[in-house]
Enzyme design. Structure first.
Site, PDB file in Angstrom:
ATOM      1  N   HIS A 155       0.616  -1.674  -0.628  1.00 54.37           N
ATOM      2  CA  HIS A 155       0.063   0.258  -0.030  1.00 54.37           C
ATOM      3  C   HIS A 155       0.882   1.486   0.269  1.00 54.37           C
ATOM      4  CE1 HIS A 155      -3.185  -2.376   2.320  1.00 54.37           C
ATOM      5  NE2 HIS A 155      -3.487  -1.965   1.100  1.00 54.37           N
TER       6      HIS A 155
ATOM      7  N   LYS B 149     -18.608  -5.225   7.417  1.00 46.18           N
ATOM      8  CA  LYS B 149     -17.838  -5.496   7.385  1.00 46.18           C
ATOM      9  C   LYS B 149     -17.110  -6.610   8.958  1.00 46.18           C
ATOM     10  CE  LYS B 149     -16.443  -5.486   2.332  1.00 46.18           C
ATOM     11  NZ  LYS B 149     -15.928  -4.907   1.173  1.00 46.18           N
TER      12      LYS B 149
ATOM     13  N   ARG C  36      -1.918  -6.536  -8.733  1.00 49.06           N
ATOM     14  CA  ARG C  36      -0.297  -6.708  -8.585  1.00 49.06           C
ATOM     15  C   ARG C  36      -0.710  -8.038  -9.321  1.00 49.06           C
ATOM     16  NH1 ARG C  36      -3.002  -7.350  -2.140  1.00 49.06           N
ATOM     17  NH2 ARG C  36      -5.378  -7.510  -3.850  1.00 49.06           N
TER      18      ARG C  36
ATOM     19  N   SER D   6      -3.250  -7.772   2.421  1.00 52.91           N
ATOM     20  CA  SER D   6      -3.696  -7.450   4.003  1.00 52.91           C
ATOM     21  C   SER D   6      -4.314  -8.982   4.207  1.00 52.91           C
ATOM     22  CB  SER D   6      -4.437  -6.600   4.095  1.00 52.91           C
ATOM     23  OG  SER D   6      -3.620  -5.235   3.988  1.00 52.91           O
TER      24      SER D   6
HETATM   25  O1  PNS Z   1      -9.140  -2.897   0.282  1.00 47.85           O
HETATM   26  P1  PNS Z   1     -10.302  -3.089  -0.332  1.00 47.85           P
HETATM   27  O2  PNS Z   1     -10.833  -3.681   0.478  1.00 47.85           O
HETATM   28  O3  PNS Z   1     -10.584  -3.554  -1.643  1.00 47.85           O
HETATM   29  O4  PNS Z   1     -10.561  -1.872  -0.616  1.00 47.85           O
HETATM   30  C1  PNS Z   1     -11.581  -1.834  -1.394  1.00 47.85           C
HETATM   31  C2  PNS Z   1     -12.876  -0.592  -1.123  1.00 47.85           C
HETATM   32  C3  PNS Z   1     -12.890   0.247  -0.204  1.00 47.85           C
HETATM   33  C4  PNS Z   1     -12.174   0.667  -1.978  1.00 47.85           C
HETATM   34  C5  PNS Z   1     -13.708  -0.494  -2.056  1.00 47.85           C
HETATM   35  O5  PNS Z   1     -14.663  -1.172  -1.582  1.00 47.85           O
HETATM   36  C6  PNS Z   1     -14.721   0.341  -2.194  1.00 47.85           C
HETATM   37  O6  PNS Z   1     -14.538   1.857  -3.500  1.00 47.85           O
HETATM   38  N1  PNS Z   1     -15.585   0.631  -1.101  1.00 47.85           N
HETATM   39  C7  PNS Z   1     -16.338   1.906  -1.066  1.00 47.85           C
HETATM   40  C8  PNS Z   1     -18.142   2.043  -1.628  1.00 47.85           C
HETATM   41  C9  PNS Z   1     -18.475   1.738  -3.177  1.00 47.85           C
HETATM   42  O7  PNS Z   1     -17.778   2.996  -3.736  1.00 47.85           O
HETATM   43  N2  PNS Z   1     -18.622   0.581  -3.464  1.00 47.85           N
HETATM   44  C10 PNS Z   1     -18.610   0.927  -5.047  1.00 47.85           C
HETATM   45  C11 PNS Z   1     -17.142   0.632  -5.524  1.00 47.85           C
HETATM   46  S1  PNS Z   1     -17.454   0.369  -7.806  1.00 47.85           S
END
Ligand code: PNS
Length: 165
Positions: free
Chosen positions: A17, A41, A90, A127
Site C-alpha cells: 500500500h 464488514k 498486483r 492484507s
Molecule cells: O482494500 P480493499 O478492501 O480492496 O478496498 C476496497 C474499497 C474500500 C476501495 C472499495 O470497496 C470501495 O470503494 N468501497 C466503497 C463503497 C463503494 O464505493 N462501492 C462501489 C464500488 S464500484
C-alpha cells in the site's frame, strides 16, 4: 491543484500500500488515503486504529493526508474535489474486479481511476494474506511497518486469548 485518493480497507496497511501511496504522491499535488469504514464488514482493526496506523506510516509524505469514509467512494470524491482514484494492480487476477469498479465509478460521477503496477517485490503482498500467515505463526515482518507488525501480533494474541477463555 490536482487531488487523488488512494482508497482501501488497510486492515492493516502493508508496504505494498505504502509503495502505491508514495508513488501517487509524486504524481498529484495532494493525495488522500481514504479508508473505507463500512460497518458491515468485520475487520481485525477498528477504523480509528487503521486511521492512526496510516497517519503514522504516511507521516514522511508531505502532501499525503488520511481520512475515513463511509458510503460510496464516488460521493467522497465529489464532496472533496478529488479528480482521480489511484489503485495498485498486483496481477491479472486484480484486473477484472478493479476494471469493473473503475468503470462503475466513472459512470456514477465521471471520476477517473489511475492504475499503478505494483512494484514486483510487493506483488504477492495483501492484507488478508499477511493476516492469515501471521495467524498461523509465519513471519510477516518484511511486509508491514514495524509498528504495524507489533500491533498485528498483539491483536492476534488477544484474539487467541479471548477465543481460549
Ligand atoms: O482494500 P480493499 O478492501 O480492496 O478496498 C476496497 C474499497 C474500500 C476501495 C472499495 O470497496 C470501495 O470503494 N468501497 C466503497 C463503497 C463503494 O464505493 N462501492 C462501489 C464500488 S464500484
Amino acid at each position: 491543484m490536482s487531488r487523488a485518493v488512494c482508497p482501501g480497507s488497510f486492515d492493516p496497511v502493508t508496504h505494498g500500500h505504502l509503495d502505491i501511496v508514495r508513488r501517487a504522491s509524486r504524481l498529484f499535488d495532494e493525495v488522500v488515503v481514504a479508508i473505507g469504514v463500512n460497518k458491515s464488514k468485520s475487520r481485525l482493526f477498528e477504523p480509528d486504529e487503521r486511521i492512526a496506523m496510516l497517519e503514522r506510516a504516511c507521516a514522511p509524505f508531505d502532501n499525503v493526508r488520511v481520512d475515513g469514509f463511509t458510503g460510496l467512494l464516488t460521493t467522497y470524491c465529489a464532496e472533496h474535489d478529488v479528480q482521480a482514484i489511484v489503485k495498485g494492480l498486483r496481477a491479472v487476477s486484480d484486473f477484472d474486479y478493479e476494471l469493473q469498479m473503475a468503470q462503475m465509478n466513472d459512470s456514477l460521477t465521471g471520476v477517473d481511476t489511475v492504475f499503478l503496477p505494483t512494484s514486483p517485490e510487493f506483488s504477492f503482498v495483501s492484507s488478508s494474506l499477511v493476516k492469515e500467515v501471521a495467524t498461523f505463526g509465519g513471519d510477516v515482518s518484511a511486509f508491514v511497518p514495524d509498528f504495524v507488525h507489533t500491533a498485528l501480533l498483539e491483536r492476534l494474541a488477544a484474539r487467541r486469548k479471548a477465543g481460549e477463555a
